[in-house]
Design a protein around this motif. Structure first.
Motif, PDB file in Angstrom:
ATOM      1  N   LYS A   5       0.831  -1.204   0.000  1.00 43.03           N
ATOM      2  CA  LYS A   5       0.000   0.000   0.000  1.00 43.03           C
ATOM      3  C   LYS A   5       0.866   1.255   0.000  1.00 43.03           C
ATOM      4  N   GLN A   6       1.724   1.368  -0.985  1.00 46.68           N
ATOM      5  CA  GLN A   6       2.593   2.527  -1.107  1.00 46.68           C
ATOM      6  C   GLN A   6       2.157   3.395  -2.280  1.00 46.68           C
ATOM      7  N   ALA A   7       2.388   4.675  -2.144  1.00 44.95           N
ATOM      8  CA  ALA A   7       2.089   5.610  -3.227  1.00 44.95           C
ATOM      9  C   ALA A   7       3.006   5.333  -4.412  1.00 44.95           C
ATOM     10  N   GLY A   8       2.550   5.734  -5.580  1.00 43.84           N
ATOM     11  CA  GLY A   8       3.330   5.535  -6.797  1.00 43.84           C
ATOM     12  C   GLY A   8       4.654   6.268  -6.802  1.00 43.84           C
ATOM     13  N   ASN A   9       4.786   7.315  -5.961  1.00 45.16           N
ATOM     14  CA  ASN A   9       6.066   8.031  -5.926  1.00 45.16           C
ATOM     15  C   ASN A   9       7.178   7.184  -5.291  1.00 45.16           C
ATOM     16  N   GLN A  10       6.839   5.976  -4.833  1.00 42.16           N
ATOM     17  CA  GLN A  10       7.831   5.056  -4.302  1.00 42.16           C
ATOM     18  C   GLN A  10       8.325   4.048  -5.354  1.00 42.16           C
ATOM     19  N   LEU A  11       7.759   4.083  -6.547  1.00 43.24           N
ATOM     20  CA  LEU A  11       8.221   3.186  -7.615  1.00 43.24           C
ATOM     21  C   LEU A  11       9.677   3.474  -7.957  1.00 43.24           C
ATOM     22  N   VAL A  12      10.390   2.457  -8.385  1.00 39.36           N
ATOM     23  CA  VAL A  12      11.771   2.637  -8.824  1.00 39.36           C
ATOM     24  C   VAL A  12      11.923   2.421 -10.329  1.00 39.36           C
ATOM     25  N   ALA A  13      10.931   1.781 -10.945  1.00 40.64           N
ATOM     26  CA  ALA A  13      10.973   1.545 -12.390  1.00 40.64           C
ATOM     27  C   ALA A  13       9.563   1.221 -12.878  1.00 40.64           C
ATOM     28  N   ALA A  14       9.343   1.486 -14.149  1.00 39.31           N
ATOM     29  CA  ALA A  14       8.075   1.134 -14.789  1.00 39.31           C
ATOM     30  C   ALA A  14       8.319   1.017 -16.288  1.00 39.31           C
ATOM     31  N   GLY A  15       7.472   0.258 -16.950  1.00 37.86           N
ATOM     32  CA  GLY A  15       7.609   0.109 -18.388  1.00 37.86           C
ATOM     33  C   GLY A  15       6.354  -0.451 -19.005  1.00 37.86           C
ATOM     34  N   TYR A  16       6.314  -0.442 -20.315  1.00 36.95           N
ATOM     35  CA  TYR A  16       5.212  -1.046 -21.060  1.00 36.95           C
ATOM     36  C   TYR A  16       5.722  -1.507 -22.415  1.00 36.95           C
ATOM     37  N   ALA A  17       4.953  -2.382 -23.026  1.00 42.60           N
ATOM     38  CA  ALA A  17       5.268  -2.873 -24.368  1.00 42.60           C
ATOM     39  C   ALA A  17       4.095  -2.582 -25.284  1.00 42.60           C
ATOM     40  N   LEU A  18       4.392  -2.237 -26.509  1.00 44.37           N
ATOM     41  CA  LEU A  18       3.380  -2.029 -27.552  1.00 44.37           C
ATOM     42  C   LEU A  18       3.702  -2.952 -28.718  1.00 44.37           C
ATOM     43  N   TYR A  19       2.655  -3.570 -29.250  1.00 44.80           N
ATOM     44  CA  TYR A  19       2.814  -4.466 -30.378  1.00 44.80           C
ATOM     45  C   TYR A  19       2.009  -3.912 -31.543  1.00 44.80           C
ATOM     46  N   GLY A  20       2.584  -3.894 -32.719  1.00 41.94           N
ATOM     47  CA  GLY A  20       1.914  -3.405 -33.912  1.00 41.94           C
ATOM     48  C   GLY A  20       2.825  -3.645 -35.093  1.00 41.94           C
TER      49      GLY A  20
END
Length: 187
Positions: A5-20
């Motif tokens: 239950k931590q706020a997003g400002n505690q994230l250390v990394a994030a990513g996403y993938a797109l396919y097309g």
């Protein structure tokens, strides 16, 4: 349980993938945002979008206008402003896939809106699984993400199932939505 239950400002990394037409992976560790495209001739991802920066203001808005009857007054005002303002006119571009719509905003500028409505008074998108990772990436690229009242990244979840409205993209576009919330005294 508190670790989850931590706020997003505690994230250390994030990513996403797109396919097309191409396969693209976008990742951030908080300091910058980089995109890698799969090169099928060598079977590896190659850095193709170094240190992405979102424009301060964009020329598009993305929202499901099928729910227009159920929007609050602030969102109705903002969308009318996008359509009619000679100074701030924006084109409507809605794919219906949050990641694709936010990616377009990241590359070209603009805003993705998924407001609360009568059916989903607390929004529909998952705070922790959908909104925080994209908000982290957009913030690292110089943009903004808000629920209309505060930064998405500052919301401390009460439950891992929490949902939220989200307005994400070019900083000035998101600020304009926040100002509409203030004008209409939406709490």
């Amino acid at each position: 349980d508190a670790d989850l239950k931590q706020a997003g400002n505690q994230l250390v990394a994030a990513g996403y993938a797109l396919y097309g037409d191409a396969t693209l992976v976008v990742i951030s560790f908080g300091d910058e945002v980089n995109g890698f495209t799969l090169d099928p001739t060598i079977g590896e991802f190659v850095l193709t979008h170094k240190n992405l920066r979102i424009p301060e203001v964009g020329g598009t808005y993305s929202i499901n206008e099928g729910y227009a009857e159920d929007w609050n007054a602030a969102i109705k005002e903002y969308v009318v402003q996008c359509k009619k303002s000679s100074k701030d006119k924006k084109a409507s571009r809605y794919i219906g896939c949050m990641v694709a719509d936010v990616h377009r905003a990241l590359i070209k500028g603009g805003i993705y809106l998924y407001p609360e409505n009568k059916k989903f008074p607390n929004g529909k998108l998952s705070l922790q699984c959908e909104c925080n990772p994209l908000a982290f990436i957009i913030a690292a690229a110089g943009g903004r993400a808000s629920n209309g009242k505060q930064s998405i990244l500052d919301i401390v979840p009460k439950s891992s199932a929490d949902t939220t409205p989200i307005f994400i993209g070019s900083k000035q576009d998101v600020i304009a939505v926040e100002e509409a919330y203030k004008r209409h005294n939406i709490k």
